[in-house]
Motif scaffolding. Structure first.
Motif, PDB file in Angstrom:
ATOM      1  N   LYS A 218      -6.638  12.782  -9.843  1.00 17.80           N
ATOM      2  CA  LYS A 218      -6.931  11.625  -8.998  1.00 17.80           C
ATOM      3  C   LYS A 218      -8.427  11.344  -8.854  1.00 17.80           C
ATOM      4  O   LYS A 218      -8.821  10.212  -8.606  1.00 17.80           O
ATOM      5  CB  LYS A 218      -6.318  11.834  -7.613  1.00 17.80           C
ATOM      6  N   SER A 280      -1.885   2.784  -0.644  1.00 16.92           N
ATOM      7  CA  SER A 280      -1.320   3.605   0.433  1.00 16.92           C
ATOM      8  C   SER A 280       0.202   3.574   0.369  1.00 16.92           C
ATOM      9  O   SER A 280       0.777   2.757  -0.340  1.00 16.92           O
ATOM     10  CB  SER A 280      -1.772   3.114   1.811  1.00 16.92           C
ATOM     11  N   LYS A 286      -0.129   0.914   7.785  1.00 20.11           N
ATOM     12  CA  LYS A 286      -1.206   0.676   6.799  1.00 20.11           C
ATOM     13  C   LYS A 286      -1.530  -0.820   6.722  1.00 20.11           C
ATOM     14  O   LYS A 286      -2.493  -1.224   6.083  1.00 20.11           O
ATOM     15  CB  LYS A 286      -0.805   1.187   5.412  1.00 20.11           C
ATOM     16  N   VAL A 361      -3.844   6.272  -9.877  1.00 25.63           N
ATOM     17  CA  VAL A 361      -4.590   5.907  -8.661  1.00 25.63           C
ATOM     18  C   VAL A 361      -6.090   5.918  -8.973  1.00 25.63           C
ATOM     19  O   VAL A 361      -6.832   4.998  -8.613  1.00 25.63           O
ATOM     20  CB  VAL A 361      -4.265   6.892  -7.507  1.00 25.63           C
ATOM     21  N   GLY A 381      -6.988   9.574   6.376  1.00 26.12           N
ATOM     22  CA  GLY A 381      -7.205   8.513   5.406  1.00 26.12           C
ATOM     23  C   GLY A 381      -7.896   9.038   4.160  1.00 26.12           C
ATOM     24  O   GLY A 381      -9.040   8.686   3.867  1.00 26.12           O
ATOM     25  N   LEU A 382      -7.163   9.893   3.412  1.00 31.47           N
ATOM     26  CA  LEU A 382      -7.740  10.474   2.194  1.00 31.47           C
ATOM     27  C   LEU A 382      -8.167   9.417   1.192  1.00 31.47           C
ATOM     28  O   LEU A 382      -9.124   9.608   0.436  1.00 31.47           O
ATOM     29  CB  LEU A 382      -6.691  11.367   1.517  1.00 31.47           C
TER      30      LEU A 382
HETATM   31  N1  UDP Z   1      -1.078   8.000  -2.917  1.00 27.68           N
HETATM   32  C1  UDP Z   1      -0.635   8.252  -4.192  1.00 27.68           C
HETATM   33  N2  UDP Z   1       0.092   7.329  -4.835  1.00 27.68           N
HETATM   34  C2  UDP Z   1       0.394   6.141  -4.252  1.00 27.68           C
HETATM   35  C3  UDP Z   1      -0.063   5.882  -2.932  1.00 27.68           C
HETATM   36  C4  UDP Z   1      -0.796   6.847  -2.296  1.00 27.68           C
HETATM   37  O1  UDP Z   1      -0.917   9.312  -4.748  1.00 27.68           O
HETATM   38  O2  UDP Z   1       1.066   5.327  -4.882  1.00 27.68           O
HETATM   39  C5  UDP Z   1      -1.907   9.022  -2.279  1.00 27.68           C
HETATM   40  C6  UDP Z   1      -3.318   8.592  -1.960  1.00 27.68           C
HETATM   41  O3  UDP Z   1      -4.110   8.564  -3.136  1.00 27.68           O
HETATM   42  C7  UDP Z   1      -3.721   9.653  -0.962  1.00 27.68           C
HETATM   43  C8  UDP Z   1      -2.415   9.917  -0.227  1.00 27.68           C
HETATM   44  O4  UDP Z   1      -1.361   9.423  -1.044  1.00 27.68           O
HETATM   45  O5  UDP Z   1      -4.142  10.822  -1.617  1.00 27.68           O
HETATM   46  C9  UDP Z   1      -2.377   9.194   1.092  1.00 27.68           C
HETATM   47  O6  UDP Z   1      -3.096   9.928   2.014  1.00 27.68           O
HETATM   48  P1  UDP Z   1      -3.743   9.268   3.278  1.00 27.68           P
HETATM   49  O7  UDP Z   1      -4.398  10.360   4.038  1.00 27.68           O
HETATM   50  O8  UDP Z   1      -4.624   8.117   2.878  1.00 27.68           O
HETATM   51  O9  UDP Z   1      -2.527   8.635   4.097  1.00 27.68           O
HETATM   52  P2  UDP Z   1      -1.077   9.219   4.527  1.00 27.68           P
HETATM   53  O10 UDP Z   1      -0.126   8.789   3.465  1.00 27.68           O
HETATM   54  O11 UDP Z   1      -1.194  10.713   4.662  1.00 27.68           O
HETATM   55  O12 UDP Z   1      -0.803   8.525   5.816  1.00 27.68           O
END
Ligand code: UDP
Length: 483
Positions: A218, A280, A286, A361, A381-382
């Motif tokens: 990623k 997301s 979101k 991604v 919010g990764l």
């Molecule tokens: N993500 C992903 N594929 C997608 C959508 C999201 O891998 O189609 C990943 C995104 O890159 C991130 C994680 O899911 O690493 C989302 O983490 P975040 O802390 O932003 O939000 P959460 O889903 O934990 O609320």
């Protein structure tokens, strides 16, 4: 739970971070050595509710291989519960974020169902643990396991990845529901100080902000030609390349991007189009719909494109609301006037292959000119750090952990009120019309992630939590009985 599902992951050498971490590397490695000494014959377990999709799975995937190399044996097990369980836990999750979710209660009926479903999982799980092991239980889905796991004699830690800046009745209701379990843990880990529940004793609470792995599929560097080929392969870019683009998998082997994404679009993204992206899960919090509205109202007379990107509908096991939210966005897209619809791409990424999903991604973030995170609330919010690491200017709501990541006006733009469409549009306008500003914010963003949000310093936090909880347990066991 049917059977405990083990998630396989290899070990990753922390050595690869030596040159990234400048002077700090040796000190971090030394602290993990202490874990290795103390946990020579012990395992540190992690239990959560999905192996794919969302921040917790992402964090475990990047963190555990490094923790295995640097210190103890770590293993990861995923709950696989009935759908009604995830209905209750999504309600808890939403309320912990201060929102009503589906509006239903967290009363005696929900507690009975939650306890009953988890009782079976607890029986199966405790059979796996050795007497001196440590178990990290993640998020509300696993909190109900704390009493049984703790009773089995192992060190029991709960890590909560969710929190809000200000509590309200919804938050109180969720905390009240979870507290009887959580107070039985040996240590509790929150992502930010403001998320720590005041009901918990301070000496049991630890902080560990999330972080990203610079070398994962990623976040690894990708050449512009590879970015373009990946977009072409998944169907977002205009041309499918002659051969499948390659990347480095988590285990170091060479992977190929072969799968297509399910994309709602009139036509692919033109090579030179200016692109704004949000990536997301399909979750109302979101606020994809708010972003779509902002785009339709304020960027109507431009040639800017918008990509809303998330996991394919079957992708995230513990998120039952995903398909419904995805459907609403699909309906909103269909209603757009033709000229706008042509510039909006709704991208569902395949989730069957974690590494392939990650590099998709990665490529989309690198192709973007601006990355947005228009969340109404956010644990951490990764996605923000992921985009910042790629030198992108990020426009994001000033909520939760996003405020720790972006310094407003320096390493991105924070919008105080997440529902203020006008403010988001003004931020986009500034960056669209001032490429130098966009570039300098992107550079500052990368530096900020390098200083604060790479995974390797988290090993030190991890060592401290484990060693301190272990010392606390040893002291308790050694203390004379009081009657
Ligand atoms: N993500 C992903 N594929 C997608 C959508 C999201 O891998 O189609 C990943 C995104 O890159 C991130 C994680 O899911 O690493 C989302 O983490 P975040 O802390 O932003 O939000 P959460 O889903 O934990 O609320």
């Amino acid at each position: 739970m049917a059977q405990p599902k083990f998630v396989e992951f290899g070990s990753q050498p922390i050595e690869k971070y030596r040159h990234v971490m400048d002077g700090e590397f040796e000190a971090i490695a030394a602290e993990m050595e202490a874990v290795r000494d103390r946990f020579a014959d012990r395992t540190v377990w992690h239990v959560n509710s999905t192996a794919l999709g969302g921040g917790v799975a992402e964090m475990l995937r990047s963190f555990l291989p490094l923790a295995c190399d640097a210190g103890a044996d770590n293993r990861w097990v995923v709950l696989s519960e009935r759908p009604e369980f995830f209905g209750i836990t999504k309600r808890i999750h939403n309320k912990l974020h201060g929102h009503p979710g589906d509006g239903g209660p967290l009363g005696a009926k929900e507690r009975d169902a939650y306890d009953e479903i988890l009782a079976d999982s607890a029986k199966q799980l405790v059979k796996l643990f050795g007497p001196d092991d440590f178990v990290f239980l993640h998020d509300p889905q696993t909190a109900g396991l704390i009493p049984a796991v703790s009773d089995s004699g192992v060190g029991t830690l709960w890590r909560c990845h969710v929190g809000v800046d200000r509590t309200n009745e919804n938050v109180n209701e969720a905390v009240e529901f979870l507290l009887p379990y959580v107070e039985q843990a040996d240590a509790i880990v929150f992502s930010r100080q403001s998320y720590a529940w005041k009901e918990l004793p301070k000496d049991k609470v630890f902080l560990m902000p999330p972080a990203i792995d610079a070398f994962s599929p990623k976040n690894q560097e990708l050449e512009p030609a590879v970015v373009s080929d990946i977009l072409g392969t998944i169907g977002l870019g205009p041309d499918r390349p002659a051969s499948d683009p390659e990347f480095v998998r988590s285990d170091g082997s060479t992977g190929k991007v072969e799968s297509e994404a399910e994309i709602l679009q009139v036509e692919p993204l033109p090579e030179d189009a200016f692109l704004i992206t949000q990536i997301s899960r399909w979750d109302v919090l979101k606020d994809h719909e708010g972003l779509l509205k902002c785009f339709s109202e304020y960027l109507r007379d431009t040639d800017v494109h918008l990509a809303l990107v998330g996991p394919s509908s079957a992708g995230v096991a513990d998120d039952p609301e995903g398909p419904a939210v995805g459907y609403r966005i699909f309906s909103a897209w269909k209603e757009l006037p033709d000229d706008l619809r042509r510039r909006v791409h709704i991208v569902n990424l395949p989730m069957d292959d974690f590494d392939e999903n990650g590099v998709m991604v990665n490529a989309i973030q690198r192709r973007s000119d601006i990355v947005v995170q228009k969340s109404l609330v956010e644990g951490f919010g990764l996605t923000v750090s992921e985009a910042m690491w790629k030198g992108k200017p990020v426009v994001a709501s000033a909520v939760g952990g996003i405020q720790d990541q972006i310094v407003d006006g320096e390493s991105g733009i924070l919008i105080d009120d997440p529902t203020d469409l006008d403010a988001f549009a003004r931020a986009f306008g500034r960056l669209i019309t001032d490429p130098e500003l966009a570039e300098s914010m992107g550079n500052a963003a990368r530096e900020r992630v390098k200083q604060r949000f790479l995974v390797i310093p988290r090993l030190r936090d991890y060592a401290r939590v484990i060693l301190s909880a272990d010392a606390e347990m040893a002291a308790r066991e050694g203390a004379p009985e009081t009657s």
